[in-house]
Design an enzyme around this catalytic site. Structure first.
Site, PDB file in Angstrom:
ATOM      1  N   CYS A 199      -1.333  11.083  31.182  1.00 27.62           N
ATOM      2  CA  CYS A 199      -0.955   9.753  30.691  1.00 27.62           C
ATOM      3  C   CYS A 199      -0.022   9.017  31.641  1.00 27.62           C
ATOM      4  O   CYS A 199      -0.243   7.849  31.990  1.00 27.62           O
ATOM      5  CB  CYS A 199      -0.351   9.852  29.294  1.00 27.62           C
ATOM      6  SG  CYS A 199       1.237  10.742  29.209  1.00 27.62           S
ATOM      7  N   HIS A 203       4.394  10.573  25.490  1.00 25.22           N
ATOM      8  CA  HIS A 203       3.120   9.901  25.798  1.00 25.22           C
ATOM      9  C   HIS A 203       3.392   8.450  26.164  1.00 25.22           C
ATOM     10  O   HIS A 203       4.369   7.841  25.705  1.00 25.22           O
ATOM     11  CB  HIS A 203       2.167   9.977  24.604  1.00 25.22           C
ATOM     12  CG  HIS A 203       0.776   9.515  24.929  1.00 25.22           C
ATOM     13  ND1 HIS A 203      -0.042  10.202  25.788  1.00 25.22           N
ATOM     14  CD2 HIS A 203       0.070   8.414  24.528  1.00 25.22           C
ATOM     15  CE1 HIS A 203      -1.205   9.555  25.894  1.00 25.22           C
ATOM     16  NE2 HIS A 203      -1.144   8.473  25.148  1.00 25.22           N
ATOM     17  N   HIS A 247      -5.120   4.134  28.006  1.00 25.20           N
ATOM     18  CA  HIS A 247      -4.325   5.349  28.207  1.00 25.20           C
ATOM     19  C   HIS A 247      -5.227   6.545  28.439  1.00 25.20           C
ATOM     20  O   HIS A 247      -6.441   6.488  28.200  1.00 25.20           O
ATOM     21  CB  HIS A 247      -3.403   5.607  27.002  1.00 25.20           C
ATOM     22  CG  HIS A 247      -4.116   6.091  25.774  1.00 25.20           C
ATOM     23  ND1 HIS A 247      -3.567   7.016  24.904  1.00 25.20           N
ATOM     24  CD2 HIS A 247      -5.342   5.787  25.254  1.00 25.20           C
ATOM     25  CE1 HIS A 247      -4.402   7.251  23.911  1.00 25.20           C
ATOM     26  NE2 HIS A 247      -5.485   6.527  24.096  1.00 25.20           N
TER      27      HIS A 247
END
Length: 393
Positions: A307, A355, A367
């Protein structure tokens, strides 16, 4: 006549004996011997009523469910609890992947620091080598000056001047003596400074090396944790039947859609069509061009990304270097309110900042989600938002 009488008496005696036997304790043993065996009755408490009618036989338990090879019931059901629902399994898999994401951030941070410290150690080693060469040259220069003085009879230049009888030579010598004194002082000062620099470089190199080794150890520890959590999640998911895996994927989509709808309905995002900056547009172009590429922990492209690897490379393409991990991006980049968010901003998720996704407008992000998934577009509110950062303030 007597014979008949004796027969009647004998029959009567036999009959009396038979009745005596039947009425004696233990009568009925023969019939019990031929009866079906009965379960022993539970003891009855004094004063309690006697046993009621015979109960029905217990139901036969169903056969055990056959699980895939390598998967035991304890892997998916805690002892003494009911079998989990598919949604429980989904939540457990998400929790395992979140633990893996946190460990990935720790790995990436340790890796980044190890690279930096390795470069510092190399630089310090080069400085030590250069310093040693300079120190050797200065020592040779000092030795040459000492030898020249020895050849002159061991007298310093000042003493030689006092012994000369020529005034002009005396005046010329004074100037040379002053120059020599300054050169000697400079030589001694540089020699001392170089020796001190070498000591500092050596101490710094030792410290950086210890830090490098510590970060390498952290990397290995984080790597083991990542592998452990991903393996547990994959094992749990693979234990499901094919139709359940399809239902699981749909449950994930449904949960994300529900969260996104609730987030939009809350009014948290007041304007969904703000304009990105020039750098933000370049970052978005890069990130969206990676859609479909797989998530791989620790990856920074070009074939796969985690990510924060995706957001870091995207903003590098936009001309703005940013930290490597989502936690460092949250800690170091300028923050903005969610209501003021614009395309190109980074949304940090979960309480541990494990994240990150890039906002692309219209309430959506691009993402790289987790192992087993690809870079994709989803709702910005589909996960719990910690906050928003803007790299190009």
């Amino acid at each position: 006549m007597n014979r008949r009488r004796r027969a009647r008496v004998s029959a009567a005696i036999t009959l009396v004996c038979a009745f005596a036997v039947l009425s004696a304790p233990g009568a009925g043993l023969l019939s019990q011997a031929y009866a079906a065996p009965a379960s022993p009755a539970a003891p009855t408490a004094p004063g309690a009523p006697g046993p009621g009618p015979t109960a029905s036989p217990p139901a036969v338990a169903p056969p055990p469910v056959e699980l895939p090879p390598g998967v035991s019931q304890s892997d998916i059901t805690p002892s003494g609890s009911a079998a989990p629902s598919l949604d429980d399994v989904r939540k457990e898999i998400e929790a395992l992947y979140r633990k893996a994401a946190s460990a990935t951030d720790a790995y990436n941070l340790a890796d980044e620091r190890a690279k930096k410290q390795s470069a510092e150690v190399v630089g310090l080693t080069e400085d030590i080598v250069k310093g040693q060469v300079r120190l050797d040259a200065l020592k040779k220069q000092a030795g040459a000056a000492a030898r020249a003085q020895y050849r002159g009879g061991g007298l310093p230049p000042e003493a030689e001047l006092m012994l000369t009888g020529d005034p002009q030579l005396f005046l010329d010598g004074v100037g040379r003596a002053r120059q020599g004194q300054k050169a000697t002082r400079d030589l001694i000062a540089e020699l001392s400074r170089t020796q001190e620099d070498l000591k500092t470089y050596t101490a710094d190199a030792g410290t950086r090396w210890q830090e490098l080794e510590a970060n390498r150890a952290k990397k290995e520890k984080a790597k083991k944790e990542i592998t452990k959590q991903i393996a547990a999640a994959e094992k749990l998911e693979s234990s499901l039947a094919e139709k359940d895996r399809a239902r699981l994927a749909q449950l994930e989509k449904d949960a994300a859609a529900t969260a996104q709808s609730a987030w939009l309905g809350s009014g948290a995002l007041q304007e969904i069509n703000r304009t990105a900056s020039a750098q933000g547009r370049k970052a978005i172009e890069f990130a969206t061009a990676q859609i479909g590429k797989p998530y791989v922990w620790g990856a920074e492209g070009p074939g796969s990304y985690d990510c924060s690897g995706l957001t870091m490379k995207a903003w590098a393409a936009g001309g703005r270097p940013i930290p490597r991990t989502s936690q460092e991006q949250w800690r170091l980049l300028p923050r903005v309110d969610v209501k003021d968010m614009r395309p190109g901003d980074l949304i940090i998720y979960f309480q541990d900042a494990s994240h990150v996704g890039m906002y692309i407008g219209n309430g959506k992000i691009v993402h790289s989600p987790r192992p087993g998934r690809q870079v994709t577009v989803t709702g910005a509110g589909s996960m719990r938002i910690l906050g928003v950062v803007r790299p190009d303030i």
